[in-house]
Scaffold this motif. Structure first.
Motif, PDB file in Angstrom:
ATOM      1  N   PRO A   4       0.915  -1.302   0.073  1.00 42.71           N
ATOM      2  CA  PRO A   4       0.066  -0.119   0.072  1.00 42.71           C
ATOM      3  C   PRO A   4       0.992   1.339   0.060  1.00 42.71           C
ATOM      4  O   PRO A   4       0.404   2.340  -0.279  1.00 42.71           O
ATOM      5  CB  PRO A   4      -0.785  -0.193   1.360  1.00 42.71           C
ATOM      6  N   LEU A   5       1.972   1.195   0.464  1.00 39.94           N
ATOM      7  CA  LEU A   5       3.163   2.201   0.498  1.00 39.94           C
ATOM      8  C   LEU A   5       3.499   2.594  -0.925  1.00 39.94           C
ATOM      9  O   LEU A   5       4.226   3.680  -1.100  1.00 39.94           O
ATOM     10  CB  LEU A   5       4.135   1.981   1.516  1.00 39.94           C
ATOM     11  N   ASP A   6       3.235   1.711  -1.962  1.00 44.24           N
ATOM     12  CA  ASP A   6       4.249   2.050  -3.171  1.00 44.24           C
ATOM     13  C   ASP A   6       4.084   3.216  -3.929  1.00 44.24           C
ATOM     14  O   ASP A   6       4.798   3.825  -4.399  1.00 44.24           O
ATOM     15  CB  ASP A   6       3.773   0.869  -4.030  1.00 44.24           C
ATOM     16  N   GLN A   7       2.647   3.737  -3.960  1.00 48.59           N
ATOM     17  CA  GLN A   7       2.342   5.052  -4.521  1.00 48.59           C
ATOM     18  C   GLN A   7       1.987   6.304  -3.483  1.00 48.59           C
ATOM     19  O   GLN A   7       1.608   7.270  -4.011  1.00 48.59           O
ATOM     20  CB  GLN A   7       1.305   4.796  -5.360  1.00 48.59           C
ATOM     21  N   VAL A  11       1.239  10.164  -4.128  1.00 46.36           N
ATOM     22  CA  VAL A  11      -0.130  10.893  -3.698  1.00 46.36           C
ATOM     23  C   VAL A  11       0.522  12.185  -2.885  1.00 46.36           C
ATOM     24  O   VAL A  11      -0.239  13.017  -3.136  1.00 46.36           O
ATOM     25  CB  VAL A  11      -0.854   9.972  -2.821  1.00 46.36           C
ATOM     26  N   VAL A  12       1.213  11.995  -1.979  1.00 49.21           N
ATOM     27  CA  VAL A  12       1.595  13.089  -1.212  1.00 49.21           C
ATOM     28  C   VAL A  12       2.194  14.133  -2.196  1.00 49.21           C
ATOM     29  O   VAL A  12       1.804  15.440  -1.863  1.00 49.21           O
ATOM     30  CB  VAL A  12       2.744  12.732  -0.364  1.00 49.21           C
ATOM     31  N   LYS A  13       3.074  13.945  -3.116  1.00 48.94           N
ATOM     32  CA  LYS A  13       3.444  15.230  -3.972  1.00 48.94           C
ATOM     33  C   LYS A  13       2.472  15.764  -4.753  1.00 48.94           C
ATOM     34  O   LYS A  13       2.491  16.901  -5.548  1.00 48.94           O
ATOM     35  CB  LYS A  13       4.568  14.467  -4.894  1.00 48.94           C
ATOM     36  N   ALA A  14       1.198  15.230  -5.175  1.00 47.64           N
ATOM     37  CA  ALA A  14       0.207  15.635  -6.079  1.00 47.64           C
ATOM     38  C   ALA A  14      -0.739  16.396  -5.343  1.00 47.64           C
ATOM     39  O   ALA A  14      -1.597  16.850  -5.849  1.00 47.64           O
ATOM     40  CB  ALA A  14      -0.580  14.290  -6.602  1.00 47.64           C
ATOM     41  N   VAL A  15      -0.791  16.406  -3.858  1.00 46.67           N
ATOM     42  CA  VAL A  15      -1.584  17.289  -3.092  1.00 46.67           C
ATOM     43  C   VAL A  15      -1.037  18.293  -2.120  1.00 46.67           C
ATOM     44  O   VAL A  15       0.168  18.306  -1.791  1.00 46.67           O
ATOM     45  CB  VAL A  15      -2.787  16.268  -2.291  1.00 46.67           C
ATOM     46  N   ASN A  16      -1.737  19.280  -1.716  1.00 46.05           N
ATOM     47  CA  ASN A  16      -1.225  20.257  -0.675  1.00 46.05           C
ATOM     48  C   ASN A  16      -1.835  20.400   0.523  1.00 46.05           C
ATOM     49  O   ASN A  16      -1.755  21.339   1.124  1.00 46.05           O
ATOM     50  CB  ASN A  16      -1.041  21.749  -1.557  1.00 46.05           C
ATOM     51  N   CYS A  33       4.798   5.373   7.602  1.00 47.63           N
ATOM     52  CA  CYS A  33       4.032   6.296   6.653  1.00 47.63           C
ATOM     53  C   CYS A  33       4.981   7.514   6.560  1.00 47.63           C
ATOM     54  O   CYS A  33       4.805   8.121   5.566  1.00 47.63           O
ATOM     55  CB  CYS A  33       2.659   6.344   7.279  1.00 47.63           C
ATOM     56  N   PRO A  34       5.239   8.198   7.954  1.00 47.95           N
ATOM     57  CA  PRO A  34       5.926   9.334   7.884  1.00 47.95           C
ATOM     58  C   PRO A  34       7.032   9.543   6.907  1.00 47.95           C
ATOM     59  O   PRO A  34       7.348  10.456   6.058  1.00 47.95           O
ATOM     60  CB  PRO A  34       6.523   9.652   9.292  1.00 47.95           C
ATOM     61  N   GLU A  35       7.929   8.444   6.619  1.00 53.02           N
ATOM     62  CA  GLU A  35       9.085   8.180   5.683  1.00 53.02           C
ATOM     63  C   GLU A  35       8.663   8.384   4.494  1.00 53.02           C
ATOM     64  O   GLU A  35       9.409   8.881   3.741  1.00 53.02           O
ATOM     65  CB  GLU A  35       9.741   7.057   5.888  1.00 53.02           C
ATOM     66  N   TYR A  36       7.170   8.021   4.316  1.00 54.72           N
ATOM     67  CA  TYR A  36       6.913   8.048   2.785  1.00 54.72           C
ATOM     68  C   TYR A  36       6.059   9.681   2.464  1.00 54.72           C
ATOM     69  O   TYR A  36       5.506   9.717   1.302  1.00 54.72           O
ATOM     70  CB  TYR A  36       5.760   7.202   2.447  1.00 54.72           C
ATOM     71  N   GLY A  37       6.169  10.479   3.368  1.00 52.12           N
ATOM     72  CA  GLY A  37       5.615  11.897   3.599  1.00 52.12           C
ATOM     73  C   GLY A  37       3.886  11.985   4.002  1.00 52.12           C
ATOM     74  O   GLY A  37       3.440  12.720   3.781  1.00 52.12           O
TER      75      GLY A  37
END
Length: 81
Positions: A4-7, A11-16, A33-37
């Motif tokens: 579930p962490l693959d993308q 997702v984090v980069k696509a939203v503000n 999860c925090p490591e992935y943004g």
């Protein structure tokens, strides 16, 4: 098998807005999860409760939650949006 962490980073980069990942995560994935943004971590019953006996696997919910929180907070300084 995909995680579930693959993308999650995409997702984090696509939203503000702050992102939280919920559902389909193992305890180890939720802690990462925090490591992935995604600085917001949801700990639902499947991650903390043994469904057969409605208690934590080790029987100590408070200690389990303290361990999880400590692991997540330790990553706070490494988080960069």
């Amino acid at each position: 098998m995909p995680s579930p962490l693959d993308q999650l980073r995409e997702v984090v980069k696509a939203v503000n807005i702050p992102v939280q990942a919920v559902g389909g995560l193992s305890l180890e994935q939720a802690i990462k999860c925090p490591e992935y943004g995604a600085p917001l971590v949801v700990l639902g019953a499947p991650l903390t409760i043994d469904a057969d006996s409605f208690k934590t696997a080790d029987g100590n919910l408070e200690e389990s939650l303290r361990m999880i929180c400590a692991a997540i907070h330790a990553q706070k300084n490494r988080f960069s949006p």
